[in-house]
Design a protein around this motif. Sequence first.
Motif, PDB file in Angstrom:
ATOM      1  N   ALA A 207      42.172   6.968   5.417  1.00 42.88           N
ATOM      2  CA  ALA A 207      42.564   7.433   6.749  1.00 42.88           C
ATOM      3  C   ALA A 207      43.743   6.623   7.277  1.00 42.88           C
ATOM      4  CB  ALA A 207      41.376   7.345   7.706  1.00 42.88           C
TER       5      ALA A 207
ATOM      6  N   ASN B 112      47.471   8.027   8.160  1.00 43.48           N
ATOM      7  CA  ASN B 112      48.160   7.800   9.435  1.00 43.48           C
ATOM      8  C   ASN B 112      49.568   7.254   9.210  1.00 43.48           C
ATOM      9  OD1 ASN B 112      45.981   8.655  10.995  1.00 43.48           O
ATOM     10  ND2 ASN B 112      45.141   6.601  11.199  1.00 43.48           N
TER      11      ASN B 112
ATOM     12  N   TYR C 179      44.144  12.580   4.313  1.00 39.78           N
ATOM     13  CA  TYR C 179      43.140  12.919   5.338  1.00 39.78           C
ATOM     14  C   TYR C 179      41.972  13.668   4.694  1.00 39.78           C
ATOM     15  CZ  TYR C 179      45.979  11.675   9.455  1.00 39.78           C
ATOM     16  OH  TYR C 179      46.692  11.012  10.427  1.00 39.78           O
TER      17      TYR C 179
ATOM     18  N   GLU D 198      35.380  10.398   9.722  1.00 33.38           N
ATOM     19  CA  GLU D 198      35.724  11.428  10.701  1.00 33.38           C
ATOM     20  C   GLU D 198      37.221  11.514  10.996  1.00 33.38           C
ATOM     21  OE1 GLU D 198      34.659   7.702  12.913  1.00 33.38           O
ATOM     22  OE2 GLU D 198      33.564   8.877  11.459  1.00 33.38           O
ATOM     23  N   GLU D 199      37.942  10.421  10.859  1.00 31.56           N
ATOM     24  CA  GLU D 199      39.373  10.445  11.151  1.00 31.56           C
ATOM     25  C   GLU D 199      40.125  11.397  10.216  1.00 31.56           C
ATOM     26  OE1 GLU D 199      42.992   7.338  12.095  1.00 31.56           O
ATOM     27  OE2 GLU D 199      40.998   6.586  11.682  1.00 31.56           O
TER      28      GLU D 199
ATOM     29  N   PHE E 182      39.804  14.703  11.881  1.00 32.73           N
ATOM     30  CA  PHE E 182      40.580  14.647  13.113  1.00 32.73           C
ATOM     31  C   PHE E 182      42.065  14.847  12.817  1.00 32.73           C
ATOM     32  CE2 PHE E 182      42.527  12.152  16.647  1.00 32.73           C
ATOM     33  CZ  PHE E 182      42.099  12.957  17.681  1.00 32.73           C
ATOM     34  N   GLY E 183      42.591  14.121  11.832  1.00 33.39           N
ATOM     35  CA  GLY E 183      44.000  14.249  11.471  1.00 33.39           C
ATOM     36  C   GLY E 183      44.339  15.642  10.973  1.00 33.39           C
TER      37      GLY E 183
ATOM     38  N   TRP F  61      37.463  19.913  14.020  1.00 36.50           N
ATOM     39  CA  TRP F  61      37.021  18.962  15.040  1.00 36.50           C
ATOM     40  C   TRP F  61      35.538  19.118  15.338  1.00 36.50           C
ATOM     41  CZ3 TRP F  61      41.747  19.055  18.894  1.00 36.50           C
ATOM     42  CH2 TRP F  61      42.807  18.356  18.315  1.00 36.50           C
TER      43      TRP F  61
ATOM     44  N   CYS G 154      33.783  17.294  12.689  1.00 37.41           N
ATOM     45  CA  CYS G 154      33.937  15.871  12.979  1.00 37.41           C
ATOM     46  C   CYS G 154      32.891  15.420  13.995  1.00 37.41           C
ATOM     47  CB  CYS G 154      35.345  15.616  13.513  1.00 37.41           C
ATOM     48  SG  CYS G 154      35.668  13.916  14.019  1.00 37.41           S
TER      49      CYS G 154
ATOM     50  N   ALA H 257      32.939   9.492  16.376  1.00 43.97           N
ATOM     51  CA  ALA H 257      33.264  10.875  16.028  1.00 43.97           C
ATOM     52  C   ALA H 257      33.025  11.800  17.208  1.00 43.97           C
ATOM     53  CB  ALA H 257      32.433  11.340  14.824  1.00 43.97           C
TER      54      ALA H 257
ATOM     55  N   GLY I  50      35.811  10.684  19.712  1.00 44.29           N
ATOM     56  CA  GLY I  50      37.150  10.864  19.157  1.00 44.29           C
ATOM     57  C   GLY I  50      37.526  12.304  18.900  1.00 44.29           C
ATOM     58  N   CYS I  51      36.581  13.117  18.463  1.00 43.51           N
ATOM     59  CA  CYS I  51      36.864  14.530  18.197  1.00 43.51           C
ATOM     60  C   CYS I  51      36.369  15.433  19.320  1.00 43.51           C
ATOM     61  CB  CYS I  51      36.225  14.961  16.881  1.00 43.51           C
ATOM     62  SG  CYS I  51      36.948  14.162  15.447  1.00 43.51           S
TER      63      CYS I  51
END
Length: 140
Positions: free
Chosen positions: A16, A20, A35, A44-45, A48-49, A85, A88, A96, A99-100
């Motif tokens: 992740a 990024n 991702y 989870e990122e 999300f990405g 999402w 996520c 998660a 964040g999502c």
Amino acid sequence: SSGINAEYGGYGPSQAITANNLWKRGRFYDAARMYARAASNHVEEGLFGLGYLARDGVPVGTVTINSTAHYFGPQPNRTLTRVLWTECVYMGADPAVIGCGVPLLLELIRTISLSAVFSVVVPALVVVSTLAYGLSRGNQ
């Protein structure tokens, strides 16, 4: 979980972070694959990405997450964003959910139609207000 899945090779949180960094450098195709690896390793990122790639319409082609192929074309795909999402959020960890969940809620609010507001939201508010008023009058 430890974030390691031998099938997808590597440590999910590191994937992740790498994704990024690739995103920041404009290497969206490579970022999408990292991702996806992170998501397949239960980070989870990763989802999300990928949700942002779908939301913004970044054309990176087909990306496979846990043996499921998703197409990321040049047009924004809000449906795929919501799917990613939502997955996520269901990963269960508090980061998660927050964040999502928050961007998912904002996305849903941002894309709600005016007809939905008048046919669902306004009547629901009227019913809730009426019930609250009735309860407050009954307690006097």
